[in-house]
Design a protein around this motif. Sequence first.
Motif, mmCIF file in Angstrom:
data_model
loop_
_atom_site.group_PDB
_atom_site.id
_atom_site.type_symbol
_atom_site.label_atom_id
_atom_site.label_comp_id
_atom_site.label_asym_id
_atom_site.label_seq_id
_atom_site.Cartn_x
_atom_site.Cartn_y
_atom_site.Cartn_z
ATOM 1 N N PRO A 68 0.814 -1.220 0.000
ATOM 2 C CA PRO A 68 0.000 0.000 0.000
ATOM 3 C C PRO A 68 0.851 1.275 0.000
ATOM 4 O O PRO A 68 2.002 1.280 0.430
ATOM 5 C CB PRO A 68 -0.805 -0.116 1.301
ATOM 6 N N LEU A 69 0.241 2.349 -0.474
ATOM 7 C CA LEU A 69 0.916 3.645 -0.522
ATOM 8 C C LEU A 69 1.396 4.072 0.857
ATOM 9 O O LEU A 69 2.447 4.696 0.981
ATOM 10 C CB LEU A 69 -0.013 4.708 -1.124
ATOM 11 N N SER A 70 0.688 3.716 1.890
ATOM 12 C CA SER A 70 1.110 4.093 3.250
ATOM 13 C C SER A 70 2.492 3.534 3.569
ATOM 14 O O SER A 70 3.273 4.163 4.291
ATOM 15 C CB SER A 70 0.092 3.621 4.287
ATOM 16 N N PHE A 71 2.839 2.359 3.021
ATOM 17 C CA PHE A 71 4.175 1.798 3.229
ATOM 18 C C PHE A 71 5.225 2.694 2.575
ATOM 19 O O PHE A 71 6.261 2.995 3.182
ATOM 20 C CB PHE A 71 4.266 0.381 2.657
ATOM 21 N N TYR A 72 4.986 3.115 1.331
ATOM 22 C CA TYR A 72 5.936 3.993 0.642
ATOM 23 C C TYR A 72 6.099 5.311 1.393
ATOM 24 O O TYR A 72 7.198 5.852 1.496
ATOM 25 C CB TYR A 72 5.494 4.257 -0.799
ATOM 26 N N ARG A 73 4.989 5.852 1.895
ATOM 27 C CA ARG A 73 5.072 7.086 2.674
ATOM 28 C C ARG A 73 5.954 6.890 3.897
ATOM 29 O O ARG A 73 6.766 7.748 4.241
ATOM 30 C CB ARG A 73 3.685 7.527 3.106
ATOM 31 N N ASN A 74 5.799 5.753 4.542
ATOM 32 C CA ASN A 74 6.576 5.480 5.746
ATOM 33 C C ASN A 74 8.044 5.233 5.411
ATOM 34 O O ASN A 74 8.931 5.824 6.024
ATOM 35 C CB ASN A 74 5.977 4.265 6.469
ATOM 36 N N ILE A 75 8.316 4.408 4.434
ATOM 37 C CA ILE A 75 9.692 4.023 4.129
ATOM 38 C C ILE A 75 10.507 5.195 3.590
ATOM 39 O O ILE A 75 11.703 5.295 3.854
ATOM 40 C CB ILE A 75 9.739 2.800 3.176
ATOM 41 N N THR A 76 9.875 6.100 2.848
ATOM 42 C CA THR A 76 10.624 7.240 2.314
ATOM 43 C C THR A 76 10.859 8.318 3.364
ATOM 44 O O THR A 76 11.579 9.271 3.097
ATOM 45 C CB THR A 76 9.921 7.869 1.092
ATOM 46 N N ASN A 77 10.271 8.164 4.525
ATOM 47 C CA ASN A 77 10.478 9.131 5.602
ATOM 48 C C ASN A 77 11.290 8.554 6.754
ATOM 49 O O ASN A 77 11.239 9.058 7.864
ATOM 50 C CB ASN A 77 9.140 9.680 6.101
ATOM 51 N N GLN A 78 12.031 7.511 6.497
ATOM 52 C CA GLN A 78 12.899 6.937 7.517
ATOM 53 C C GLN A 78 14.271 7.590 7.455
ATOM 54 O O GLN A 78 14.708 8.067 6.412
ATOM 55 C CB GLN A 78 13.034 5.427 7.319
ATOM 56 N N ILE A 79 14.956 7.532 8.541
ATOM 57 C CA ILE A 79 16.316 8.053 8.619
ATOM 58 C C ILE A 79 17.235 7.072 7.902
ATOM 59 O O ILE A 79 17.067 5.860 7.993
ATOM 60 C CB ILE A 79 16.721 8.209 10.087
ATOM 61 N N MET A 80 18.214 7.583 7.155
ATOM 62 C CA MET A 80 19.195 6.731 6.478
ATOM 63 C C MET A 80 20.485 6.776 7.282
ATOM 64 O O MET A 80 21.038 7.854 7.517
ATOM 65 C CB MET A 80 19.419 7.220 5.054
ATOM 66 N N GLY A 148 21.364 11.919 17.950
ATOM 67 C CA GLY A 148 20.347 12.938 18.178
ATOM 68 C C GLY A 148 19.003 12.628 17.530
ATOM 69 O O GLY A 148 18.036 13.351 17.733
ATOM 70 N N LEU A 149 18.917 11.551 16.773
ATOM 71 C CA LEU A 149 17.666 11.202 16.094
ATOM 72 C C LEU A 149 16.904 10.090 16.808
ATOM 73 O O LEU A 149 15.935 9.560 16.270
ATOM 74 C CB LEU A 149 17.970 10.794 14.646
ATOM 75 N N LYS A 150 17.300 9.737 17.991
ATOM 76 C CA LYS A 150 16.567 8.718 18.758
ATOM 77 C C LYS A 150 15.133 9.165 18.958
ATOM 78 O O LYS A 150 14.869 10.340 19.251
ATOM 79 C CB LYS A 150 17.219 8.496 20.114
ATOM 80 N N GLY A 151 14.202 8.242 18.779
ATOM 81 C CA GLY A 151 12.798 8.548 19.000
ATOM 82 C C GLY A 151 12.130 9.260 17.846
ATOM 83 O O GLY A 151 11.037 9.799 17.994
ATOM 84 N N PHE A 152 12.758 9.276 16.674
ATOM 85 C CA PHE A 152 12.194 9.944 15.502
ATOM 86 C C PHE A 152 10.775 9.461 15.266
ATOM 87 O O PHE A 152 10.507 8.264 15.259
ATOM 88 C CB PHE A 152 13.071 9.656 14.281
ATOM 89 N N GLY A 153 9.838 10.382 15.056
ATOM 90 C CA GLY A 153 8.425 10.020 14.954
ATOM 91 C C GLY A 153 7.761 10.353 13.639
ATOM 92 O O GLY A 153 6.557 10.414 13.560
ATOM 93 N N GLY A 154 8.488 10.594 12.563
ATOM 94 C CA GLY A 154 7.883 10.882 11.277
ATOM 95 C C GLY A 154 7.742 12.358 11.010
ATOM 96 O O GLY A 154 8.246 13.199 11.759
ATOM 97 N N THR A 155 7.016 12.677 9.943
ATOM 98 C CA THR A 155 6.950 14.065 9.483
ATOM 99 C C THR A 155 5.630 14.750 9.763
ATOM 100 O O THR A 155 5.492 15.930 9.536
ATOM 101 C CB THR A 155 7.210 14.127 7.972
ATOM 102 N N GLY A 156 4.627 14.021 10.203
ATOM 103 C CA GLY A 156 3.350 14.655 10.505
ATOM 104 C C GLY A 156 2.188 13.894 9.896
ATOM 105 O O GLY A 156 2.351 12.993 9.097
ATOM 106 N N THR A 157 0.982 14.285 10.266
ATOM 107 C CA THR A 157 -0.209 13.534 9.856
ATOM 108 C C THR A 157 -0.493 13.598 8.373
ATOM 109 O O THR A 157 -1.071 12.673 7.814
ATOM 110 C CB THR A 157 -1.455 14.048 10.624
ATOM 111 N N GLY A 158 -0.079 14.656 7.687
ATOM 112 C CA GLY A 158 -0.337 14.757 6.249
ATOM 113 C C GLY A 158 0.468 13.781 5.409
ATOM 114 O O GLY A 158 0.143 13.542 4.260
#
Length: 161
Positions: A68-80, A148-158
């Motif tokens: 699903p598109l939600s997976f792509y949204r999530n995976i492209t917003n992960q820290i590298m 410093g990126l511990k606990g990263f929670g994504g980019t927002g509800t949109g």
Amino acid sequence: GYGYTVLPGFFDPPDAPYKYTRNGRARSFSVFERTSNSTASTSHHSLASSRLAGSTLFRTTSSQPPIPLSFYRNITNQIMFGNNSKVCDRMISFWSTSITTGAYEPQAVVGDVLLSPPLVPERKVFRNVPGIKADRAFLEVNYLDCEGLKGFGGTGTGDRG
């Protein structure tokens, strides 16, 4: 950066890595690894001093992608993470902009992918690979301290599915 080896290469055709095929029904690109000090143009000389590293041929499909598109949204917003695990890249993809909604929303695609050394140990063709075709706005923040990126929670509800 980040401790990875980047292979010098170029797209053919230049400035159109996802061009439509002659019949207009599929999009394709090829990536060439430079094997000499040639320029990154696609002249006969530079193609002769290069080798094919990968190519694709995708077409849009009415089938829903298995992921699903939600997976792509999530995976492209992960820290590298870099391979030294101290320096990170925070690529923030925005999926709720004018280039990802309405007439420009992501489309399901299916196609074939060819990979060759040095990308993989030996030449391999993958057939009927599902995916999405999408443009997206992004913001890239480079060379961050991973600690410093511990606990990263994504980019927002949109940008969540």
